[in-house]
Design a protein around this motif. Structure first.
Motif, PDB file in Angstrom:
ATOM      1  N   VAL A 248     -17.365   4.327 -26.322  1.00  0.00           N
ATOM      2  CA  VAL A 248     -18.598   4.850 -26.928  1.00  0.00           C
ATOM      3  C   VAL A 248     -18.468   6.344 -27.254  1.00  0.00           C
ATOM      4  O   VAL A 248     -18.735   6.770 -28.381  1.00  0.00           O
ATOM      5  CB  VAL A 248     -19.822   4.587 -26.024  1.00  0.00           C
ATOM      6  CG1 VAL A 248     -21.089   5.142 -26.676  1.00  0.00           C
ATOM      7  CG2 VAL A 248     -19.982   3.090 -25.750  1.00  0.00           C
TER       8      VAL A 248
ATOM      9  N   LYS B  22     -16.001   8.076 -27.785  1.00  0.00           N
ATOM     10  CA  LYS B  22     -14.980   8.369 -28.799  1.00  0.00           C
ATOM     11  C   LYS B  22     -15.656   8.622 -30.150  1.00  0.00           C
ATOM     12  O   LYS B  22     -15.173   9.404 -30.954  1.00  0.00           O
ATOM     13  CB  LYS B  22     -14.056   7.146 -28.880  1.00  0.00           C
ATOM     14  CG  LYS B  22     -12.826   7.295 -29.716  1.00  0.00           C
ATOM     15  CD  LYS B  22     -11.890   6.148 -29.361  1.00  0.00           C
ATOM     16  CE  LYS B  22     -11.013   5.742 -30.519  1.00  0.00           C
ATOM     17  NZ  LYS B  22     -10.295   4.486 -30.202  1.00  0.00           N
ATOM     18  N   TYR B  23     -16.773   7.958 -30.371  1.00  0.00           N
ATOM     19  CA  TYR B  23     -17.438   8.075 -31.666  1.00  0.00           C
ATOM     20  C   TYR B  23     -18.698   8.928 -31.618  1.00  0.00           C
ATOM     21  O   TYR B  23     -19.086   9.532 -32.608  1.00  0.00           O
ATOM     22  CB  TYR B  23     -17.746   6.685 -32.220  1.00  0.00           C
ATOM     23  CG  TYR B  23     -16.474   5.879 -32.354  1.00  0.00           C
ATOM     24  CD1 TYR B  23     -15.553   6.200 -33.351  1.00  0.00           C
ATOM     25  CD2 TYR B  23     -16.149   4.878 -31.444  1.00  0.00           C
ATOM     26  CE1 TYR B  23     -14.351   5.523 -33.446  1.00  0.00           C
ATOM     27  CE2 TYR B  23     -14.954   4.192 -31.539  1.00  0.00           C
ATOM     28  CZ  TYR B  23     -14.053   4.526 -32.537  1.00  0.00           C
ATOM     29  OH  TYR B  23     -12.868   3.867 -32.631  1.00  0.00           O
ATOM     30  N   PHE B  24     -19.334   8.961 -30.457  1.00  0.00           N
ATOM     31  CA  PHE B  24     -20.562   9.748 -30.326  1.00  0.00           C
ATOM     32  C   PHE B  24     -20.268  10.932 -29.423  1.00  0.00           C
ATOM     33  O   PHE B  24     -20.056  10.764 -28.227  1.00  0.00           O
ATOM     34  CB  PHE B  24     -21.692   8.884 -29.769  1.00  0.00           C
ATOM     35  CG  PHE B  24     -22.106   7.810 -30.718  1.00  0.00           C
ATOM     36  CD1 PHE B  24     -23.030   8.072 -31.718  1.00  0.00           C
ATOM     37  CD2 PHE B  24     -21.534   6.550 -30.654  1.00  0.00           C
ATOM     38  CE1 PHE B  24     -23.387   7.096 -32.616  1.00  0.00           C
ATOM     39  CE2 PHE B  24     -21.890   5.565 -31.553  1.00  0.00           C
ATOM     40  CZ  PHE B  24     -22.817   5.829 -32.542  1.00  0.00           C
TER      41      PHE B  24
ATOM     42  N   ASP C 243     -22.063  13.930 -29.124  1.00  0.00           N
ATOM     43  CA  ASP C 243     -23.129  14.889 -28.836  1.00  0.00           C
ATOM     44  C   ASP C 243     -23.045  15.355 -27.386  1.00  0.00           C
ATOM     45  O   ASP C 243     -22.818  14.566 -26.471  1.00  0.00           O
ATOM     46  CB  ASP C 243     -24.487  14.237 -29.103  1.00  0.00           C
ATOM     47  CG  ASP C 243     -25.616  15.151 -28.688  1.00  0.00           C
ATOM     48  OD1 ASP C 243     -25.735  16.237 -29.276  1.00  0.00           O
ATOM     49  OD2 ASP C 243     -26.347  14.802 -27.739  1.00  0.00           O
TER      50      ASP C 243
ATOM     51  N   THR D 224     -25.301  16.367 -25.327  1.00  0.00           N
ATOM     52  CA  THR D 224     -26.318  15.794 -24.429  1.00  0.00           C
ATOM     53  C   THR D 224     -25.919  14.378 -24.027  1.00  0.00           C
ATOM     54  O   THR D 224     -25.985  13.999 -22.858  1.00  0.00           O
ATOM     55  CB  THR D 224     -27.689  15.762 -25.134  1.00  0.00           C
ATOM     56  OG1 THR D 224     -27.979  17.064 -25.632  1.00  0.00           O
ATOM     57  CG2 THR D 224     -28.782  15.336 -24.175  1.00  0.00           C
ATOM     58  N   LEU D 225     -25.498  13.594 -25.001  1.00  0.00           N
ATOM     59  CA  LEU D 225     -25.084  12.217 -24.718  1.00  0.00           C
ATOM     60  C   LEU D 225     -23.910  12.195 -23.747  1.00  0.00           C
ATOM     61  O   LEU D 225     -23.863  11.395 -22.805  1.00  0.00           O
ATOM     62  CB  LEU D 225     -24.696  11.512 -26.025  1.00  0.00           C
ATOM     63  CG  LEU D 225     -24.270  10.045 -25.877  1.00  0.00           C
ATOM     64  CD1 LEU D 225     -25.467   9.178 -25.533  1.00  0.00           C
ATOM     65  CD2 LEU D 225     -23.610   9.527 -27.149  1.00  0.00           C
TER      66      LEU D 225
ATOM     67  N   ALA E 257     -32.015  11.941 -21.662  1.00  0.00           N
ATOM     68  CA  ALA E 257     -31.521  13.131 -22.344  1.00  0.00           C
ATOM     69  C   ALA E 257     -32.606  14.195 -22.331  1.00  0.00           C
ATOM     70  O   ALA E 257     -33.761  13.893 -22.626  1.00  0.00           O
ATOM     71  CB  ALA E 257     -31.155  12.783 -23.776  1.00  0.00           C
TER      72      ALA E 257
ATOM     73  N   LEU F 147     -34.130  17.308 -24.172  1.00  0.00           N
ATOM     74  CA  LEU F 147     -34.063  17.703 -25.573  1.00  0.00           C
ATOM     75  C   LEU F 147     -35.127  18.727 -25.907  1.00  0.00           C
ATOM     76  O   LEU F 147     -36.153  18.818 -25.220  1.00  0.00           O
ATOM     77  CB  LEU F 147     -34.323  16.474 -26.459  1.00  0.00           C
ATOM     78  CG  LEU F 147     -33.414  15.272 -26.246  1.00  0.00           C
ATOM     79  CD1 LEU F 147     -34.007  14.063 -26.932  1.00  0.00           C
ATOM     80  CD2 LEU F 147     -32.031  15.569 -26.786  1.00  0.00           C
ATOM     81  N   SER F 148     -34.913  19.445 -26.999  1.00  0.00           N
ATOM     82  CA  SER F 148     -35.973  20.303 -27.518  1.00  0.00           C
ATOM     83  C   SER F 148     -36.521  19.677 -28.783  1.00  0.00           C
ATOM     84  O   SER F 148     -35.767  19.185 -29.618  1.00  0.00           O
ATOM     85  CB  SER F 148     -35.428  21.678 -27.880  1.00  0.00           C
ATOM     86  OG  SER F 148     -34.895  22.278 -26.737  1.00  0.00           O
TER      87      SER F 148
ATOM     88  N   LEU G  83     -19.295   0.841 -33.606  1.00  0.00           N
ATOM     89  CA  LEU G  83     -19.732   2.145 -33.097  1.00  0.00           C
ATOM     90  C   LEU G  83     -19.332   3.260 -34.055  1.00  0.00           C
ATOM     91  O   LEU G  83     -20.086   4.203 -34.287  1.00  0.00           O
ATOM     92  CB  LEU G  83     -19.144   2.399 -31.704  1.00  0.00           C
ATOM     93  CG  LEU G  83     -19.719   1.532 -30.583  1.00  0.00           C
ATOM     94  CD1 LEU G  83     -18.908   1.731 -29.297  1.00  0.00           C
ATOM     95  CD2 LEU G  83     -21.189   1.849 -30.332  1.00  0.00           C
TER      96      LEU G  83
ATOM     97  N   VAL H 131     -28.561  10.607 -28.651  1.00  0.00           N
ATOM     98  CA  VAL H 131     -28.599  11.434 -27.445  1.00  0.00           C
ATOM     99  C   VAL H 131     -28.671  10.634 -26.151  1.00  0.00           C
ATOM    100  O   VAL H 131     -28.510  11.186 -25.066  1.00  0.00           O
ATOM    101  CB  VAL H 131     -29.790  12.417 -27.469  1.00  0.00           C
ATOM    102  CG1 VAL H 131     -29.576  13.481 -28.530  1.00  0.00           C
ATOM    103  CG2 VAL H 131     -31.113  11.682 -27.659  1.00  0.00           C
TER     104      VAL H 131
END
Lengths: 334, 334
Positions: free
Chosen positions: A26, A28-30, A32, A34-35, A42, A44-45, B111, B126
């Motif tokens: 997961v 590898k592609y996402f 972010d 925070t993630l 998460a 967040l603002s 993904l 996120v």
């Protein structure tokens, strides 16, 4: 991910395989940041506002179990993920994937239970979705809830220090044992019930310990041992638990022995692990115990410099490691 | 719900049965006024901030189809629900329910596609969740995404007036026909592709028409005809469409004839219906057409006082009603 090219049940267990799938596939592609923290919610603002956002899909089998059902679980589970991040849960989504032929009466019972749970937790279900798939293409009912809350505490792994105390808000293993008892038709003492509960009612009382409580997590899939392993992963610390201090119901202990499993690896759905600055442990414990959801709160261990990893000081004086297992014993516990 | 006591495929179709299930069963227990509006996204206040919140589960079969896959669809679908509410999508959750034995290679492809889609749409994933169920207990892969956006336009059904113009941002029926072609192995012209696209890129350009654009929806499950029926449900208005003005690709029209279905009931995944004040229709149309996702935008009808319901003025001069069907032709189109 070269080790295996097919998804195995253990990839959803909350153990080692789950972590590998998420980190190697997961993330590898996402990418972010925070993630990547792999928190249950998460932070967040959104404009000037600090919020928490979380999601969970519930695939528990059976749908009804002592102390709850998938409806209640899907509301409290997501509420709890927000609460553990130090947020006050406000809004929930509710998305159903239903197998053709599922009983509308059962669906109503489950929705009624989810609605009651939302009321108890003080959250509002504001959006939803309903999908139906052919008979045999899903197992009765899956529910996804996502939730939004407003952040009140600033809880990060980075806050954790050597000497911090590990607390748990109550007895360990109730949910998992209740579900196993129901699913496997073990016929164990019927007094074992899921602990499924809205932890935001408890954590709201803990907001005054902002700065004192360094981190919180609810020990769901994989139980206390797996979640503690996740917490100290990528940190230079270890955790030492004291077996004698673990709050475990007699019935749960007995059932665990019969099943040959360790309650420390069994899922909870209404318990909070808090990592707390040593200085004010007594106050935090007192506040927890004053609330119905924290009546059996206990200090169960501490953050140590050495050894690495999660360890258990046993009742007879030895120590043994609580490793992250490849896969939890039973799939579909939540 | 007395008519049937089992869930049928049609309960997930976006047609009459879907509406009955939601209104008679779900809303019986969940009574929040925002939820009751049954919009694709909920408009909410979070402190001083106005946000939109939405969720959708994706159970499309097959997972890969011309023009897209479940990963891309699950990102754009949720982005579009936020965009239709007049929001700028910001954060997404991504939750996987995977069948044991599913190919990790396929999972990676999906993904990767979802990550690319998020990048194209300008949203950040996120938080997430991964569950695995036993072989035969789910159909390969289901994805849920929830999304949060900041509200920029104030779009409500209550804004709709007699004389308002119905616009669609492009050709009708592409997604549904592409999926059917792939699933049923029809072998129809391969030029038919899903229109799966991030509508927020288009609606961002439409924010300047705040007040002029009264309402928006993306005609997914059930297609243009079903969504228009939903829009005017509970209003005293009717809608009259003009058959000659409907933008439908030749290939889609031909495939629809072979399948014996009406493109007006076929799902779209990258089209926007806008209900616009008559005064500034030309400007809105010009702005839509200037954007790649609105190149084939067209005025297709208007809001009328009489007759009630949705009607089609046919090319040969007659009129016939476009009723809300009991169930859409094909399940699991999204």
């Amino acid at each position: 991910m070269d080790i295996k090219n097919k998804i195995r049940l253990g990839h959803g267990s909350g153990g080692l395989l789950s972590g590998q799938l998420i980190k190697r596939v997961v993330l590898k592609y996402f990418k972010d940041k925070t993630l990547k923290k792999l928190e249950d919610a998460a932070a967040l603002s959104l404009g000037q506002k600090n919020i928490a956002f979380t999601t969970d899909s519930y695939v528990i089998d059976p749908l009804f179990f002592p102390g709850g059902d998938i409806g209640k679980l899907s509301v409290f589970g997501t509420v709890n993920d927000l609460a553990m991040k130090g947020a006050r849960p406000e809004y929930l989504s509710l998305s159903l994937i239903i197998e053709e032929g599922f009983s509308i009466r059962d669906l109503e019972t489950i929705l009624k239970s989810a609605a009651l749970a939302a009321k108890q937790a003080g959250v509002t279900v504001v959006c939803g979705d309903t999908k139906v798939v052919e008979r045999g293409k899903a197992d009765k009912l899956f529910i996804n809830t996502a939730g939004i809350g407003s952040l009140r505490m600033n809880l990060h792994k980075e806050n954790i220090k050597i000497g911090d105390v590990i607390m748990v808000s109550g007895t360990i293993g109730d949910h998992g044992i209740a579900v196993m008892n129901e699913r496997l038709k073990l016929g164990l003492r019927s007094s074992i019930k899921s602990d499924c509960a809205p932890l935001n009612l408890l954590t709201r009382k803990l907001e005054r310990y902002k700065g004192t409580i360094h981190y919180m997590r609810d020990p769901t899939r994989g139980g206390v041992a797996s979640v503690l392993n996740e917490i100290i992963d990528d940190t230079p610390f270890g955790i030492m638990l004291d077996e004698r201090s673990l709050p475990i119901r007699k019935e749960v202990r007995a059932a665990s022995e019969i099943l040959g499993i360790d309650p420390l690896y069994v899922a909870n759905e209404g318990k909070c692990i808090a990592i707390v600055s040593k200085k004010r442990v007594d106050s935090v414990l007192k506040t927890m115990r004053a609330h119905a959801l924290g009546r059996h709160a206990a200090v169960i261990g501490e953050v140590v410099k050495q050894p690495d990893g999660v360890w258990l000081k046993t009742a007879i004086g030895g120590t043994h490691p609580l490793l992250l297992l490849e896969a939890e014993g039973l799939p579909r516990i939540c």
